[in-house]
Design a protein around this motif. Structure first.
Motif, PDB file in Angstrom:
ATOM      1  N   TYR A 133       2.094   1.297 -16.774  1.00 41.88           N
ATOM      2  CA  TYR A 133       1.754   1.861 -15.468  1.00 41.88           C
ATOM      3  C   TYR A 133       0.345   2.443 -15.450  1.00 41.88           C
ATOM      4  O   TYR A 133      -0.039   3.198 -16.342  1.00 41.88           O
ATOM      5  N   SER A 134      -0.391   2.096 -14.392  1.00 42.52           N
ATOM      6  CA  SER A 134      -1.761   2.610 -14.228  1.00 42.52           C
ATOM      7  C   SER A 134      -1.856   3.653 -13.120  1.00 42.52           C
ATOM      8  O   SER A 134      -2.934   3.925 -12.603  1.00 42.52           O
ATOM      9  N   GLY A 135      -0.739   4.216 -12.754  1.00 42.42           N
ATOM     10  CA  GLY A 135      -0.704   5.258 -11.729  1.00 42.42           C
ATOM     11  C   GLY A 135       0.717   5.734 -11.533  1.00 42.42           C
ATOM     12  O   GLY A 135       1.650   5.239 -12.188  1.00 42.42           O
ATOM     13  N   THR A 136       0.891   6.680 -10.640  1.00 41.71           N
ATOM     14  CA  THR A 136       2.222   7.209 -10.363  1.00 41.71           C
ATOM     15  C   THR A 136       2.374   7.410  -8.862  1.00 41.71           C
ATOM     16  O   THR A 136       1.456   7.886  -8.187  1.00 41.71           O
ATOM     17  N   ILE A 137       3.514   7.010  -8.338  1.00 47.87           N
ATOM     18  CA  ILE A 137       3.757   7.114  -6.907  1.00 47.87           C
ATOM     19  C   ILE A 137       3.879   8.590  -6.512  1.00 47.87           C
ATOM     20  O   ILE A 137       4.227   9.438  -7.331  1.00 47.87           O
ATOM     21  N   GLY A 138       3.539   8.889  -5.278  1.00 52.62           N
ATOM     22  CA  GLY A 138       3.655  10.255  -4.790  1.00 52.62           C
ATOM     23  C   GLY A 138       4.905  10.446  -3.955  1.00 52.62           C
ATOM     24  O   GLY A 138       5.467   9.491  -3.411  1.00 52.62           O
ATOM     25  N   LYS A 139       5.349  11.693  -3.873  1.00 55.09           N
ATOM     26  CA  LYS A 139       6.526  12.038  -3.078  1.00 55.09           C
ATOM     27  C   LYS A 139       6.239  13.347  -2.342  1.00 55.09           C
ATOM     28  O   LYS A 139       5.733  14.307  -2.933  1.00 55.09           O
ATOM     29  N   ILE A 140       6.566  13.354  -1.061  1.00 59.63           N
ATOM     30  CA  ILE A 140       6.384  14.551  -0.251  1.00 59.63           C
ATOM     31  C   ILE A 140       7.612  14.702   0.639  1.00 59.63           C
ATOM     32  O   ILE A 140       8.291  13.713   0.937  1.00 59.63           O
TER      33      ILE A 140
ATOM     34  N   CYS B 134      19.923  24.306  12.447  1.00 57.96           N
ATOM     35  CA  CYS B 134      20.153  23.517  11.238  1.00 57.96           C
ATOM     36  C   CYS B 134      18.804  23.002  10.755  1.00 57.96           C
ATOM     37  O   CYS B 134      17.785  23.163  11.435  1.00 57.96           O
ATOM     38  N   ALA B 135      18.789  22.399   9.591  1.00 57.27           N
ATOM     39  CA  ALA B 135      17.534  21.904   9.023  1.00 57.27           C
ATOM     40  C   ALA B 135      17.770  20.592   8.300  1.00 57.27           C
ATOM     41  O   ALA B 135      18.896  20.291   7.868  1.00 57.27           O
ATOM     42  N   ALA B 136      16.715  19.810   8.182  1.00 56.14           N
ATOM     43  CA  ALA B 136      16.802  18.520   7.498  1.00 56.14           C
ATOM     44  C   ALA B 136      15.570  18.309   6.641  1.00 56.14           C
ATOM     45  O   ALA B 136      14.450  18.700   7.019  1.00 56.14           O
ATOM     46  N   LEU B 137      15.786  17.699   5.476  1.00 56.86           N
ATOM     47  CA  LEU B 137      14.715  17.372   4.546  1.00 56.86           C
ATOM     48  C   LEU B 137      14.592  15.858   4.460  1.00 56.86           C
ATOM     49  O   LEU B 137      15.592  15.164   4.239  1.00 56.86           O
ATOM     50  N   TYR B 138      13.381  15.343   4.611  1.00 51.31           N
ATOM     51  CA  TYR B 138      13.149  13.900   4.591  1.00 51.31           C
ATOM     52  C   TYR B 138      12.259  13.522   3.410  1.00 51.31           C
ATOM     53  O   TYR B 138      11.258  14.186   3.136  1.00 51.31           O
ATOM     54  N   ASN B 139      12.640  12.478   2.710  1.00 51.16           N
ATOM     55  CA  ASN B 139      11.880  12.008   1.553  1.00 51.16           C
ATOM     56  C   ASN B 139      10.908  10.920   1.976  1.00 51.16           C
ATOM     57  O   ASN B 139      11.307   9.903   2.548  1.00 51.16           O
ATOM     58  N   VAL B 140       9.628  11.125   1.675  1.00 55.71           N
ATOM     59  CA  VAL B 140       8.597  10.139   1.986  1.00 55.71           C
ATOM     60  C   VAL B 140       7.791   9.874   0.721  1.00 55.71           C
ATOM     61  O   VAL B 140       7.283  10.811   0.089  1.00 55.71           O
ATOM     62  N   PHE B 141       7.683   8.605   0.329  1.00 59.64           N
ATOM     63  CA  PHE B 141       6.843   8.229  -0.804  1.00 59.64           C
ATOM     64  C   PHE B 141       5.450   7.871  -0.295  1.00 59.64           C
ATOM     65  O   PHE B 141       5.296   7.320   0.805  1.00 59.64           O
ATOM     66  N   VAL B 142       4.438   8.174  -1.115  1.00 62.00           N
ATOM     67  CA  VAL B 142       3.061   7.913  -0.714  1.00 62.00           C
ATOM     68  C   VAL B 142       2.297   7.234  -1.842  1.00 62.00           C
ATOM     69  O   VAL B 142       2.635   7.377  -3.026  1.00 62.00           O
ATOM     70  N   MET B 143       1.258   6.498  -1.442  1.00 60.04           N
ATOM     71  CA  MET B 143       0.344   5.908  -2.408  1.00 60.04           C
ATOM     72  C   MET B 143      -1.079   6.423  -2.192  1.00 60.04           C
ATOM     73  O   MET B 143      -1.711   6.922  -3.110  1.00 60.04           O
ATOM     74  N   ARG B 144      -1.553   6.318  -0.958  1.00 64.21           N
ATOM     75  CA  ARG B 144      -2.920   6.764  -0.666  1.00 64.21           C
ATOM     76  C   ARG B 144      -2.969   7.872   0.382  1.00 64.21           C
ATOM     77  O   ARG B 144      -4.006   8.485   0.574  1.00 64.21           O
ATOM     78  N   GLN B 145      -1.871   8.115   1.036  1.00 63.27           N
ATOM     79  CA  GLN B 145      -1.843   9.148   2.067  1.00 63.27           C
ATOM     80  C   GLN B 145      -1.839  10.537   1.440  1.00 63.27           C
ATOM     81  O   GLN B 145      -1.268  10.749   0.370  1.00 63.27           O
ATOM     82  N   ASN B 146      -2.449  11.487   2.137  1.00 58.55           N
ATOM     83  CA  ASN B 146      -2.371  12.875   1.707  1.00 58.55           C
ATOM     84  C   ASN B 146      -1.467  13.653   2.661  1.00 58.55           C
ATOM     85  O   ASN B 146      -0.916  13.108   3.620  1.00 58.55           O
ATOM     86  N   ALA B 147      -1.309  14.943   2.406  1.00 60.24           N
ATOM     87  CA  ALA B 147      -0.378  15.764   3.172  1.00 60.24           C
ATOM     88  C   ALA B 147      -0.768  15.852   4.644  1.00 60.24           C
ATOM     89  O   ALA B 147       0.087  15.907   5.529  1.00 60.24           O
TER      90      ALA B 147
END
Length: 541
Positions: free
Chosen positions: A221-228, A299-312
């Motif tokens: 692997y030459s990088g690591t995926i992001g998660k927000i 109520c509240a909800a948490l959503y999983n989003v993977f990123v490669m080049r996007q920032n917060a």
């Protein structure tokens, strides 16, 4: 001492070392995780180099009694340094059940015990078990073997006096919040300054993860995926269940945003022919504590989003656009029902970011009272950072009900930025070398993946020095600076490429987690030696 006297060099020695490390039960959040650093200190002091240079071993406070550990081999002939990164915590073992849990941290015994329960295992696990080519156990693959390999390299370097510096870093709590790595970032900067080091490469030892079920391929692997984790508090208006249209339930509101978020292609990224998984809802929590015929208004909800080049910042913009459209649909449908039933609607739904709610609350009730609300929530040590984030948003909105019905958009921890070094010349050279060694000497085809798909601590080094989009994360994370923070500025100072080379294994986080013995004890050590040698030989020359 010669090569023949090495403690962690031969395949049998590496297997013994791995079994010892796995035997140190270090599940995240347990006493074993706290005690692991002290055990690691004793293990490092078995090496003659560290007996003479014990000051090169450092503990770094990661909170809750846990410590990251660094051990520096300093060659004395160059400042060039490779940082070897691993984590020593593991996930828990409930899936093993009463009959097997006692063996979860005893790889050899577990492997034999599973042979007595062959019929209970999936077919592919049965085949691997029968082959005698795999070692089963919690942490064998993820990722005690990575640490064992780094100890092997460290020993070789100290005994053979490699003309390059190696800085071993092993951390707790990668599996939950990466508290260990986030704490270690500042220490990496300080160690670099104190010893005058030049970081050439951040080399992680996470295992080769499958890209799909039953995937037999070996990956580098030459990088690591992001998660927000973009999240939302839904705050409606309570009412009696007998008069439902006199209010608006939070679950009605949430259903529209969850439907709009799940599988939403607006968040998908592609790079180097790879694609992020679609977003999903990880948790939806009713904040109404007791049962009654009063409707639930929050109520509240948490959503999983993977990123490669996007920032917060970019993710929040897409999230807010999605939420505005979803609440417009919610309002439209709600008003249609009200018109059908001859009832006056209660009002429009506000959509605001947490930073906007915080500013509004500071103006209305004062910064002092707002701070008391935040501290009151965070003082409850039974809550994790995600629940705290929900409750802080909820408590603030309780004091600002003129804004309701409303949806508050915030970020919940953890956040793993995406990091990639695929275009780096050094990384390209080392991947090509590793592929050649594996093919020529072991007939193993190694494929490059540009973003490690298992989430890794490499997210916290080599951060884009020009990026300021992380400030959106800071401003929209309710627990920021208190129970959770990310050292973005220090991460931007750690400008060296990343690379991940680890052993082949299968089924991380499952009962059938297992490690391929030849890959772990023969192939990967050899490849890592060749890769590091190719870096220091030009220095020596």
């Amino acid at each position: 001492m010669g090569v023949g006297d090495l403690k962690w060099n031969q395949p049998e020695q590496l297997e013994d070392l791995l079994c010892e490390l796995v035997g140190w039960d270090s599940r995240t959040g347990t006493m074993g995780e706290i005690e692991f650093s002290t055990r690691m200190l004793k293990k490092l002091l078995e090496l003659h180099y560290f007996q003479e240079n014990s000051s090169h071993i450092h503990f770094h406070d990661a909170g809750k009694g846990r410590n990251a550990v660094t051990a520096l081999y300093r060659s004395g002939v160059t400042n060039k340094t490779i940082v070897l990164i691993s984590h020593f915590d593991t996930v828990h073992t409930e899936e093993f059940g009463a009959g097997l849990e006692d063996f979860a941290f005893q790889p050899r015994q577990l492997t034999e015990e599973l042979k007595n329960r062959m019929a209970e295992l999936p077919e592919d696990a049965q085949e691997d078990l029968a082959s005698n080519e795999y070692l089963f156990g919690r942490g064998t693959m993820d990722m005690k073997m990575g640490l064992a390999l780094h100890l092997h390299l460290l020993e070789r370097a100290t005994v053979e006096k490699w003309p390059i510096n190696l800085l071993l870093l092993t951390v707790p709590d990668e599996e939950v919040n990466s508290s260990g790595m986030r704490a270690a970032v500042k220490e990496l900067v300080e160690l670099r300054e104190f010893y005058g080091l030049e970081y050439e490469l951040f080399l992680n030892g996470e295992p080769s993860f499958s890209q799909k079920p039953q995937d037999p391929n070996y990956y580098i692997y030459s990088g690591t995926i992001g998660k927000i984790m973009p999240s939302a508090l839904f705050y409606g208006r309570e009412t009696h269940a007998g008069e439902p249209l006199s209010g608006m339930t939070s679950h009605y509101m949430a259903s529209y945003l969850t439907r709009a978020m799940e599988f939403n292609a607006d968040f998908v990224e592609e790079a180097y022919g790879e694609r992020t998984p679609l977003p999903v809802c990880l948790q939806q929590l009713d904040l109404k504590e007791d049962y009654s015929t009063q409707t639930s208004h929050h109520c509240a909800a948490l959503y999983n989003v993977f990123v490669m080049r996007q920032n917060a910042d970019g993710i929040m913009k897409i999230f807010k656009d999605t939420a505005v459209r979803a609440m417009a649909d919610c309002e439209k449908d709600y008003k249609a029902v009200c018109e059908r039933e001859g009832v006056e609607p209660i009002g429009d739904i506000n959509v605001l970011e947490y930073r906007e709610l915080l500013a509004y609350a500071n103006d209305k009730i004062g910064k002092g009272e707002v701070q008391e609300i935040l501290e009151g929530v965070m003082a409850d040590d039974t809550l994790d950072e995600r629940k705290m984030s929900m409750l802080i948003s909820d408590r603030l909105l309780l004091h600002c009900q003129e804004l309701t019905p409303a949806v508050v958009l915030f970020y919940a921890p953890p956040y793993y930025p995406a990091i990639n070094s695929s275009d780096n010349e050094l990384v390209q050279e080392k991947i090509a070398l590793a592929q050649k060694v594996l093919q020529d000497e072991f007939q193993v085809e190694a494929k490059q993946v540009h973003y490690f798909n298992g989430i890794s601590d490499l997210s916290y080094v080599n951060y884009d020095a020009a990026d300021s989009g992380w400030q959106s994360y800071q401003h929209n994370t309710p627990v920021w600076g208190e129970t959770y923070s990310i050292p973005f500025k220090e991460m931007q100072q750690l400008q060296a490429p990343v690379l991940n080379i680890g052993p082949f294994g299968k089924d991380a986080h499952k009962l059938t987690e297992r490690l391929h013995k030849k890959s772990a004890f023969i192939q990967t050590p050899h490849v890592l030696e060749k890769v590091i040698e190719s870096i220091f030989v030009p220095i020596k020359a």
